[in-house]
Design an enzyme around this catalytic site. Structure first.
Site, PDB file in Angstrom:
ATOM      1  N   GLY A 288      11.893   0.469  -1.998  1.00 59.85           N
ATOM      2  CA  GLY A 288      11.941  -1.087  -2.611  1.00 59.85           C
ATOM      3  C   GLY A 288      13.276  -1.215  -3.156  1.00 59.85           C
TER       4      GLY A 288
ATOM      5  N   GLY B 199       5.573   1.402   3.117  1.00 56.88           N
ATOM      6  CA  GLY B 199       5.213   0.691   4.220  1.00 56.88           C
ATOM      7  C   GLY B 199       4.060   1.379   5.244  1.00 56.88           C
TER       8      GLY B 199
ATOM      9  N   THR C 259       4.199  -3.722   1.414  1.00 56.48           N
ATOM     10  CA  THR C 259       4.194  -5.028   0.115  1.00 56.48           C
ATOM     11  C   THR C 259       5.041  -6.152  -0.107  1.00 56.48           C
ATOM     12  OG1 THR C 259       4.896  -4.268  -1.482  1.00 56.48           O
ATOM     13  CG2 THR C 259       2.410  -2.828  -0.213  1.00 56.48           C
TER      14      THR C 259
ATOM     15  N   ASP D  73       7.451   6.108   3.588  1.00 60.50           N
ATOM     16  CA  ASP D  73       7.819   7.612   2.629  1.00 60.50           C
ATOM     17  C   ASP D  73       7.686   8.325   1.816  1.00 60.50           C
ATOM     18  OD1 ASP D  73       7.084   5.656   1.395  1.00 60.50           O
ATOM     19  OD2 ASP D  73       8.823   5.026   0.594  1.00 60.50           O
TER      20      ASP D  73
ATOM     21  N   GLY E 169       7.753   2.155  -6.085  1.00 60.53           N
ATOM     22  CA  GLY E 169       6.779   2.012  -6.188  1.00 60.53           C
ATOM     23  C   GLY E 169       5.935   3.315  -6.571  1.00 60.53           C
TER      24      GLY E 169
ATOM     25  N   CYS F  97       0.719  -5.275  -4.378  1.00 58.46           N
ATOM     26  CA  CYS F  97       0.255  -5.383  -3.040  1.00 58.46           C
ATOM     27  C   CYS F  97      -0.651  -6.697  -3.517  1.00 58.46           C
ATOM     28  CB  CYS F  97      -0.100  -4.441  -2.602  1.00 58.46           C
ATOM     29  SG  CYS F  97      -2.229  -3.994  -3.739  1.00 58.46           S
TER      30      CYS F  97
ATOM     31  N   GLU G 267       0.296   2.067  -8.912  1.00 66.68           N
ATOM     32  CA  GLU G 267       0.797   1.545  -9.207  1.00 66.68           C
ATOM     33  C   GLU G 267       1.949  -0.057  -9.788  1.00 66.68           C
ATOM     34  OE1 GLU G 267       3.174   1.375  -4.749  1.00 66.68           O
ATOM     35  OE2 GLU G 267       3.512  -0.656  -5.674  1.00 66.68           O
TER      36      GLU G 267
END
Ligand code: ADP
Ligand code: BMX
Ligand code: MG
Ligand code: CA
Ligand code: ZN
Length: 343
Positions: free
Chosen positions: A39, A99, A112, A140, A168, A204, A211
């Site tokens: 992110g 993702g 998200t 990831d 995240g 999300c 998170e």
């Protein structure tokens, strides 16, 4: 060069001129190009078969798909040229991305808001066309688990969980020695385990996800709130006017005795511990590896939460901080290093 010439003279018998190139070939370092797209940061590196990061480049993750793909390809082409100079033979490209990923197709199915628009993205085709190399892609958090399994605390472990703290909260699960993807590649999205019925809004679209309490972004949100109320900075702290307030400042404030900052971090750790307990009660693994920037901040609070709230039989779980610099990147590399040589 000296070692090179000694090896050529003594380890390998003298050979006619034309053959010496084969020896150079043998002395090449088998390696992978590894990508980690999160992110906040995009990292591209060259990782050797022994797990050494030979070279690393990074830049902020671009905010739209065109720029993301462009940066990704440019950095990969640069990395492959550097690999040649370092005498690394690149066996393939491994991509770790946020993702839900279909690893069979090299496709990011859905993301998200933390990677806005990064949905239905075929990563394999453009990367393999640009680099003429085989390409592997996975989520990831899953990659972090693979990195731990090959190079870290997960070595030889049948059952363990990796939790990646960054922008995240990512997760990866190894059960009976295998990474679990689930029926639609959404297994081990640990960041979206709910720890509250209401709770703060999550990237999300839901609320009360772990998170939304424990991630770098959640701590940033709380740090900004404190700062706006004039309650972040304490004695011994200095923040430049142009500096973006983030999790780092909250942690710094807590260390310097800011009780409100401390409370927010404790809540983040407790939320993470609560999510971990749910997983312990579902799967009863032997090990949880905490990865990423916030792992050292949270580890004691997670252990304490487990001690206080888990069923006695689940409390024996080991909670360790990852010793790897870049677990997800190492996992992306491991996709290449494990599978490219097997074919
Ligand atoms: P990504 O989520 O893109 O994979 P990283 O793993 O690099 O990114 O983590 C970035 C997140 O970590 C950001 O939310 C950032 O604010 C936070 N962060 C970076 N450095 C620190 C630090 N020293 N302490 C706490 N948080 C940090
Ligand atoms: C989000 C989600 C996960 C990812 C996790 C950690 C997206 C784009 N991301 O929960 O798939 O594993 O963030 O990602 O849907 P990071 O950005 O902190 O590295
Ligand atoms: Mg990450
Ligand atoms: Ca995952
Ligand atoms: Zn969520």
């Amino acid at each position: 060069d000296v070692i090179d010439s000694i090896q050529k003279q003594f380890i390998f018998p003298p050979m006619p001129d034309g053959v010496s190139q084969d020896i150079d070939h043998i002395l090449e370092i088998q390696s992978a190009l590894a990508v980690d797209l999160g992110g906040t940061n995009l990292r591209v590196s060259i990782v050797s078969k022994a797990g050494e990061i030979m070279h690393m480049m990074s830049k902020p993750t671009p905010s739209d798909n065109t720029a993301r793909m462009e940066s990704l390809l440019t950095l990969l082409v640069d990395a492959s040229q550097i690999a040649t100079k370092l005498n690394c033979r690149v066996l393939g490209v491994g991509v770790s991305t946020g993702g839900r990923v279909n690893p069979h197709e090299g496709l990011v199915m859905h993301s998200t808001k933390s990677l806005e628009g990064w949905s239905a993205i075929d990563l394999r085709t453009p990367i393999s066309s640009a680099l003429h190399l085989p390409v592997w892609v996975d989520n990831d958090g899953n990659c972090a688990a693979l990195g731990e399994r090959k190079f870290g605390h997960g070595k030889g472990k049948e059952d363990f969980l990796a939790i990646a703290t960054g922008t995240g909260i990512g997760g990866g699960l190894v059960l009976n020695g295998r990474l679990v993807h689930g029926s639609n590649f959404c297994a081990a999205e640990l960041g979206h385990i709910a720890v509250s019925i209401d709770g703060p809004a999550c990237m999300c679209g839901s609320s009360g996800c772990v998170e939304a309490y424990s991630s770098g972004l959640a701590l940033m949100r709380e740090a900004k709130k404190l700062h706006q109320a004039g309650e972040l900075i304490v004695d011994g702290m200095k923040i430049d006017t142009n500096e973006i307030i983030s999790a780092k400042h909250l942690i710094q404030a807590a260390k310097l005795g800011n009780k409100k900052a401390e409370k927010i971090i404790h809540l983040g750790g407790e939320a993470l511990g609560t999510a971990v307990i749910s997983i312990l009660h579902l799967l009863n693994p032997t090990l949880v590896v905490l990865c990423g920037v916030l792992a050292p901040t949270y580890v004691d609070i997670v252990r304490e939460t487990i001690e206080n709230k888990a069923l006695p039989s689940a409390r024996g779980v080991k909670v360790q901080v990852s010793l790897l610099k870049e677990p997800a990147l190492m996992g992306a590399a491991s996709l290449v290093l494990e599978y490219a040589t097997r074919r």
